[in-house]
Write an enzyme that holds these catalytic residues in place. Structure first.
Site, PDB file in Angstrom:
ATOM      1  CE1 TYR A  18       9.921 -24.719  25.001  1.00 38.84           C
ATOM      2  CE2 TYR A  18      11.219 -26.721  24.382  1.00 38.84           C
ATOM      3  CZ  TYR A  18      10.891 -25.144  24.354  1.00 38.84           C
ATOM      4  OH  TYR A  18      11.765 -24.389  23.577  1.00 38.84           O
ATOM      5  CG  HIS A  23       2.239 -27.914  22.366  1.00 42.69           C
ATOM      6  ND1 HIS A  23       1.061 -28.179  21.849  1.00 42.69           N
ATOM      7  CD2 HIS A  23       3.048 -27.803  21.210  1.00 42.69           C
ATOM      8  CE1 HIS A  23       1.120 -28.278  20.465  1.00 42.69           C
ATOM      9  NE2 HIS A  23       2.384 -28.230  20.188  1.00 42.69           N
TER      10      HIS A  23
END
Length: 185
Positions: A18, A23
């Site tokens: 990620y 985020h």
């Protein structure tokens, strides 16, 4: 003139796969800030339970855990930083993504304010057990829908080139806010 505060500047985000997602905008900003300040590359630190880059003005720290459980690492890093500061005035600052701001906008907030749906901030607040901290919010925009599954997919997607440029470009604004928070301006 007031004595400047030593700042522990923590970014929260997610590890691979990620990286470079919305985020993880906090990590992207801190990487850019470390580079622009000429700080060394981030190195893993057992005593700080994360990765650190230390320069003359700030200690930069990056969480290596998943966003939603980043509080344990932030709390451990903060305890170690205070221990090594030997009574010097210090401040904890957390740099994170913010859905409620347009891309690349930066805003400072008290850590005691509502985290809304940001589970990483909720975990930090809980793990710090009442310790005061400040937040530097980096805007990532928001999808039109507020459905939790849509929002989750949005924040976990990779940034495109334009978005990455806006997030990296926010590093200068973040640096100015950090200098203000540290009493260096």
């Amino acid at each position: 003139m007031a004595v400047p505060l030593r700042l522990l500047v923590c970014s929260i985000g997610n590890p691979a796969p990620y990286t470079n997602t919305l985020h993880s905008a906090g990590h992207t900003v801190l990487n850019s800030l470390a580079s622009s300040l000429g700080y060394p590359a981030f190195q893993k630190s057992k005593s700080y339970d994360g990765a650190v880059s230390i320069g003359p003005d700030f200690m930069l720290w990056q969480s290596r855990s998943l966003m939603n459980v980043s509080g344990k690492g932030v709390a451990a890093a903060w305890r170690q930083f205070q221990k090594e500061s030997r009574g010097e005035p210090t401040r904890l600052v957390v740099v994170h993504d913010e859905l409620e701001l347009p891309f690349g906008d930066v805003r400072v907030k008290d850590g005691a304010l509502s985290a809304r749906g940001h589970n990483g901030l909720k975990d930090i607040t809980q793990r710090l057990g009442g310790a005061k901290y400040m937040r530097v919010c980096v805007g990532i925009g928001r999808p039109e829908s507020r459905d939790p599954s849509v929002v989750a997919a949005y924040v976990l997607r990779k940034m495109n080139g334009s978005e990455m440029g806006k997030i990296v470009g926010a590093a200068g604004k973040v640096e100015m806010e950090l200098r203000r928070l540290g009493g260096m301006l």
